[in-house]
Scaffold this motif. Structure first.
Motif, PDB file in Angstrom:
ATOM      1  N   TYR A 189       0.803  -1.220   0.000  1.00  0.00           N
ATOM      2  CA  TYR A 189       0.000   0.000   0.000  1.00  0.00           C
ATOM      3  C   TYR A 189       0.838   1.273   0.000  1.00  0.00           C
ATOM      4  O   TYR A 189       0.345   2.349   0.314  1.00  0.00           O
ATOM      5  CB  TYR A 189      -0.971  -0.003   1.187  1.00  0.00           C
ATOM      6  CG  TYR A 189      -2.206  -0.837   0.918  1.00  0.00           C
ATOM      7  CD1 TYR A 189      -3.162  -0.414   0.012  1.00  0.00           C
ATOM      8  CD2 TYR A 189      -2.385  -2.066   1.549  1.00  0.00           C
ATOM      9  CE1 TYR A 189      -4.283  -1.182  -0.252  1.00  0.00           C
ATOM     10  CE2 TYR A 189      -3.505  -2.838   1.291  1.00  0.00           C
ATOM     11  CZ  TYR A 189      -4.461  -2.393   0.389  1.00  0.00           C
ATOM     12  OH  TYR A 189      -5.572  -3.159   0.125  1.00  0.00           O
ATOM     13  N   SER A 231      -2.709   8.500 -10.040  1.00  0.00           N
ATOM     14  CA  SER A 231      -1.476   7.864  -9.570  1.00  0.00           C
ATOM     15  C   SER A 231      -0.338   8.229 -10.528  1.00  0.00           C
ATOM     16  O   SER A 231      -0.556   8.822 -11.582  1.00  0.00           O
ATOM     17  CB  SER A 231      -1.637   6.344  -9.498  1.00  0.00           C
ATOM     18  OG  SER A 231      -1.710   5.785 -10.803  1.00  0.00           O
ATOM     19  N   VAL A 241      -8.109   3.546  -9.952  1.00  0.00           N
ATOM     20  CA  VAL A 241      -6.786   4.175 -10.036  1.00  0.00           C
ATOM     21  C   VAL A 241      -6.499   4.512 -11.494  1.00  0.00           C
ATOM     22  O   VAL A 241      -6.511   3.636 -12.358  1.00  0.00           O
ATOM     23  CB  VAL A 241      -5.695   3.251  -9.471  1.00  0.00           C
ATOM     24  CG1 VAL A 241      -4.321   3.898  -9.616  1.00  0.00           C
ATOM     25  CG2 VAL A 241      -5.982   2.907  -8.012  1.00  0.00           C
ATOM     26  N   GLU A 272      -9.499   0.951   0.698  1.00  0.00           N
ATOM     27  CA  GLU A 272      -9.595  -0.507   0.665  1.00  0.00           C
ATOM     28  C   GLU A 272      -9.598  -1.162   2.043  1.00  0.00           C
ATOM     29  O   GLU A 272     -10.267  -2.187   2.233  1.00  0.00           O
ATOM     30  CB  GLU A 272      -8.456  -1.084  -0.179  1.00  0.00           C
ATOM     31  CG  GLU A 272      -8.579  -0.742  -1.646  1.00  0.00           C
ATOM     32  CD  GLU A 272      -7.651  -1.542  -2.541  1.00  0.00           C
ATOM     33  OE1 GLU A 272      -7.729  -1.386  -3.761  1.00  0.00           O
ATOM     34  OE2 GLU A 272      -6.845  -2.340  -2.017  1.00  0.00           O
ATOM     35  N   TRP A 281      -5.240   5.145  -0.983  1.00  0.00           N
ATOM     36  CA  TRP A 281      -5.529   3.786  -1.454  1.00  0.00           C
ATOM     37  C   TRP A 281      -5.855   2.875  -0.265  1.00  0.00           C
ATOM     38  O   TRP A 281      -6.854   2.154  -0.266  1.00  0.00           O
ATOM     39  CB  TRP A 281      -4.314   3.285  -2.239  1.00  0.00           C
ATOM     40  CG  TRP A 281      -4.468   1.933  -2.880  1.00  0.00           C
ATOM     41  CD1 TRP A 281      -5.624   1.280  -3.172  1.00  0.00           C
ATOM     42  CD2 TRP A 281      -3.401   1.085  -3.319  1.00  0.00           C
ATOM     43  NE1 TRP A 281      -5.354   0.068  -3.770  1.00  0.00           N
ATOM     44  CE2 TRP A 281      -3.990  -0.079  -3.873  1.00  0.00           C
ATOM     45  CE3 TRP A 281      -2.008   1.192  -3.310  1.00  0.00           C
ATOM     46  CZ2 TRP A 281      -3.234  -1.133  -4.392  1.00  0.00           C
ATOM     47  CZ3 TRP A 281      -1.265   0.158  -3.837  1.00  0.00           C
ATOM     48  CH2 TRP A 281      -1.859  -0.999  -4.367  1.00  0.00           C
ATOM     49  N   HIS A 282      -5.021   2.933   0.756  1.00  0.00           N
ATOM     50  CA  HIS A 282      -5.239   2.120   1.948  1.00  0.00           C
ATOM     51  C   HIS A 282      -6.525   2.534   2.656  1.00  0.00           C
ATOM     52  O   HIS A 282      -7.283   1.677   3.149  1.00  0.00           O
ATOM     53  CB  HIS A 282      -4.051   2.260   2.901  1.00  0.00           C
ATOM     54  CG  HIS A 282      -4.127   1.392   4.111  1.00  0.00           C
ATOM     55  ND1 HIS A 282      -4.650   1.835   5.308  1.00  0.00           N
ATOM     56  CD2 HIS A 282      -3.742   0.110   4.317  1.00  0.00           C
ATOM     57  CE1 HIS A 282      -4.585   0.866   6.199  1.00  0.00           C
ATOM     58  NE2 HIS A 282      -4.045  -0.191   5.629  1.00  0.00           N
TER      59      HIS A 282
END
Length: 817
Positions: free
Chosen positions: A190, A591, A617, A608, A604-605
């Motif tokens: 991540y 990204s 992304v 998710e 992102w972490h």
């Protein structure tokens, strides 16, 4: 150890009591001529455990996000391995003052940064020699080795290097093999920096490792690293600032170790430095966290990193090879074990003293506030084996975190007390203290992290011991409320990430949800802005509506209130335009360059692993070809955006927002969209002081520079909680500011902002920097056509641990419309 001995460690070993194969013999190539993939490293350690089971014990303590095993290897004498559990238990008794341990416990951690890849290679030679030529060190020492803390990052780097290197390899630093791309091997899956996650435990690698670490609490811990190719080797003693809890023995033993390392480096003519750059302050490193748990915690830094490859030319014209790098880490590793073995009695004696001799100003920390945030803090404390409790009703006097002065607070049944009078008392002091004492403002990382501020809780730091009944629960086991079949609607508060996760799963499950943009009361209960309203009429299309709603509410411990009517006692009825449907947004994130991998990874972490909501992304290489109209939200993570967004790209962004899109610009990305051709946000300008043009001594350059710096300090800000971006908050918010870049107030939509008083409540901020951030925006929203631009100057998701900032991000996703 002599120069001849060091040279021989690259040759095949011909003398071994167990006839073990060296790493070179087992792998089929000379160590240092290839990068060993993680599964091959695992194979070698499994081989040693199989061939020398009396002296090697191998365990798997977890698995990475990409399903690679996390290994721990215990190596010691046959007698010690056969008594390993009793050694561990006797050692832990020392933390309570009842033990009589005589063994030295040394923990060596390798490859926390994936592209700092040499240490895993060195670990294999180190354990081989411990089992053969250096076995005498193990008579009174247990060595615990983590061959690779970050297997996902390591394999990302080694696979990339093996793909791009020349044959055999190219030493020119301009060659492709010395220049990784945007997503380099440093981080984990991540894109988190695992070396900054020891205290916060946001990542699966850290969570699994800390369970075992707390079962041992070693005397000595080494975290092996690499730095730039042109830097000589760094080892202890560390630089100032040292945190004030670090004992004289911990300081002195670093010197003892450093002098022993220097002896070997001097004999070989190797360059090194000590007492510079790498300090012992920020608590979430692989050297500081062990230190605050009684160890001699150290960082060792070898020149190389991702640019090193198998060999590279340095700026002075020397060639630095992977073999060189292995030799250096191998030497300090064995030297550490040697010194620990020779000082086992002293290490045990001082370890007992560390846990016995405490005299902290604050004896207890009393916390009140949002029960969901309290639960999040309890979960973290349990992972660290920090005890907490529920006090008797009354009041507590001491330092009030909210006001920054002495005061008092009521103690209720829902209050929480964390005391320094416990095994982990030193760690409690470090994590909870209002403002950590800095011995030097030149530090390597942030200077403030106090958990009451990070979790958004009211707190009193008391100089008195406040008694409390033990409480080891992580979550308040609230039921899901009164979900009646015949109800008109079901209501939920909006006050924490628990509510945000609840909403995210409802939307993902196809359940329609409304929110109120105006406070209301119903059936004697008050509901604030942002509260969720789930009506039967909105969900008549869903046959399993009630069972699904019940299931999701129970899963998230959300208490729903049923109502037979949409007619409120006061406020706006459920059919009002102030009660709006929350759309299920399709979210995209940029990204690649110019974004920061760390800032991208945090988002992102968050999606998710914390919010559990889908995220698309889109890479910067092709985002110009993407039809943004397919998405309702686009997130620009922080990074270096100066001149990175072209006029055409900016024009496309503005057209998309004008037609109804929602753009979330974070940190450095704001630089890419401000200015005359961008949106209306403006960088704050400070009149220059002519007196600063006076000549100053060169030696003061660094000190002068930090006057403009903010090294991770906490500031008290104002919140407009009538604005959708501020829903669920009070009127104050403590923000972690990472730099002095600042922006003027917006014309409208200033949801969170700094006023003129900008002295930090915790941490360091230079005098000039404080002037710059006065009267500036923290979080705000600009309406642009039918859409909005949400500005997040500070980072509410920083390293995943600033818990109280996360609801702002959820508000940006779901409440701002």
């Amino acid at each position: 150890m002599t120069r001849i001995l060091l040279l021989s460690f690259f040759l095949f070993s011909i003398v071994s009591t167990a006839q073990l194969q060296s790493p070179s013999e087992f792998l089929g190539y000379e160590l240092g001529t290839e990068f060993t993939r993680h599964h091959e490293v695992v194979d070698y350690y499994e081989y040693l455990a199989k061939e020398a089971p009396d002296r090697v014990k191998l365990t798997v303590y977890g698995q990475t996000n990409e399903r690679r095993p996390l290994l721990l290897v215990y190596v010691s004498s046959a007698e010690n391995i056969s008594n390993l559990e009793s050694i561990r238990q006797e050692h832990l008794k020392d933390t309570e003052g009842t033990g009589n341990s005589s063994k030295a416990i040394v923990w060596l951690s390798y490859n926390v940064h994936g592209n700092e890849s040499v240490s895993t290679e060195a670990s294999m030679q180190t354990i081989f020699d411990l089992l053969t030529s250096k076995s005498s060190y193990l008579e009174n020492t247990v060595v615990i080795m983590d061959p690779c803390i970050n297997p996902d990052g390591r394999d990302r780097y080694s696979n990339w290097y093996n793909q791009y290197k020349n044959a055999p390899y190219q030493v020119d630093p301009n060659s492709k093999e010395h220049n990784e791309g945007w997503w380099n091997g440093r981080s984990n899956h991540y894109m988190f920096d695992l070396n900054r996650d020891w205290a916060w435990l946001t990542q699966v690698e850290s969570q699994n490792r800390i369970k075992v670490y707390n079962e041992w609490l070693p005397h000595v811990h080494v975290d092996f690293h690499e730095q730039g190719v042109d830097n000589p080797y760094y080892f202890a003693p560390a630089a100032e600032p040292y945190h004030e809890v670090i004992t004289n023995f911990q300081r002195d033993f670093q010197v003892t170790l450093g002098k022993n390392h220097a002896k070997y480096f001097d004999a070989n003519g190797w360059f090194y430095f000590t007492k510079e750059i790498f300090d012992l302050f920020y608590p979430s490193y692989g050297d500081t966290y062990p230190t605050y748990n009684g160890a001699i915690g150290m960082t060792y830094e070898q020149g190389g990193s991702g640019r090193g490859g198998l060999g590279v030319i340095t700026k002075i014209g020397d060639t630095l090879t992977l073999k060189d790098r292995i030799a250096h880490h191998y030497t300090t590793g064995l030297s550490t074990i040697e010194v620990s073995s020779n000082n086992s009695d002293k290490l045990n004696t001082e370890f007992r003293k560390f846990y016995k001799n405490r005299s902290f100003k604050y004896k207890s920390y009393v916390l009140n506030g949002n029960s969901d945030k309290m639960d999040a803090l309890k979960a973290l404390l349990n992972k660290h084996k920090i005890k907490f409790g529920s006090p008797s009703k009354g009041s507590a006097k001491g330092f009030n975190y909210a006001t920054g002065s002495n005061g008092s607070a009521a103690i209720s049944d829902n209050s929480l007390v964390v005391s320094t009078n416990q095994t982990k008392g030193t760690l409690v002091k470090v994590l909870f203290e209002p403002n950590a004492k800095l011995s030097d403002s030149l530090t390597y990382d942030i200077t403030a992290w106090s958990l009451p501020y990070a979790y958004g809780l009211d707190a009193i730091a008391s100089t008195s011991q406040i008694n409390a009944q033990p409480d080891n629960k992580s979550v308040s086991q609230a039921n899901h409320g009164d979900i009646r079949q015949d109800a008109y609607a079901y209501m939920s508060e909006w006050k924490s990430m628990k509510n945000a996760r609840f909403l995210a799963e409802l939307l993902t499950a196809g359940i329609r949800v409304r929110n109120t943009h105006y406070p209301f009361t119903l059936d004697g209960k008050s509901y604030q802005r942002g509260s969720l309203i789930i009506t039967k009429a909105d969900n008549k299309h869903k046959n399993d509506f009630i069972p699904k709603l019940t299931e999701i509410a129970a899963k998230h411990y959300v208490k729903l209130q049923s109502t037979p009517t949409g007619f409120v006692d006061s406020g706006k009825d459920f059919g009002s335009s102030y009660v709006q449907m929350i759309t299920k947004p399709k979210v995209a994130i940029l990204s690649g360059k110019p974004t920061s991998t760390l800032r991208f990874g945090e988002i992102w972490h968050f999606f998710e692993q914390q919010l559990h909501y889908p995220l698309t992304v889109i890479d910067s290489d092709y985002w110009g070809k993407v039809d943004l109209n397919d998405y309702q939200i686009l997130i620009l993570p922080g990074g270096n955006y100066n001149n990175a967004i072209s006029e055409n790209q900016l024009k496309k962004l503005k057209e998309w927002v004008k037609s109804g899109g929602k753009l979330i610009a974070m940190g450095g990305s704001i630089n890419g969209i401000d200015g005359e051709k961008g949106f209306s946000i403006k960088k704050k300008e400070i009149p220059k002081d002519s007196t600063k043009n006076k000549p100053k001594p060169h030696k003061n350059t660094q000190r002068e520079r930090i006057k403009n710096a903010i090294t991770g300090a906490i500031f008290k800000t104002k919140v407009d909680n009538t604005h959708p971006l501020g829903y669920g908050y009070g009127t104050d918010y403590f923000t972690l500011k990472l730099g002095s870049e600042s922006y003027d107030y917006l014309k409208n939509g200033n949801a969170v902002y700094l006023e003129s008083n900008t002295k930090p409540v915790s941490g360091f901020a230079g005098s000039d920097a404080q002037k710059k951030v006065g009267n500036s925006l923290v979080f705000g929203v600009e309406s642009f056509g039918k859409g909005q631009v949400i500005y997040m100057v500070d980072n509410p998701l920083f390293r995943g641990f600033w818990e109280n900032g996360k609801l702002f991000f959820a508000n940006a996703l779901f409440m701002v419309d």
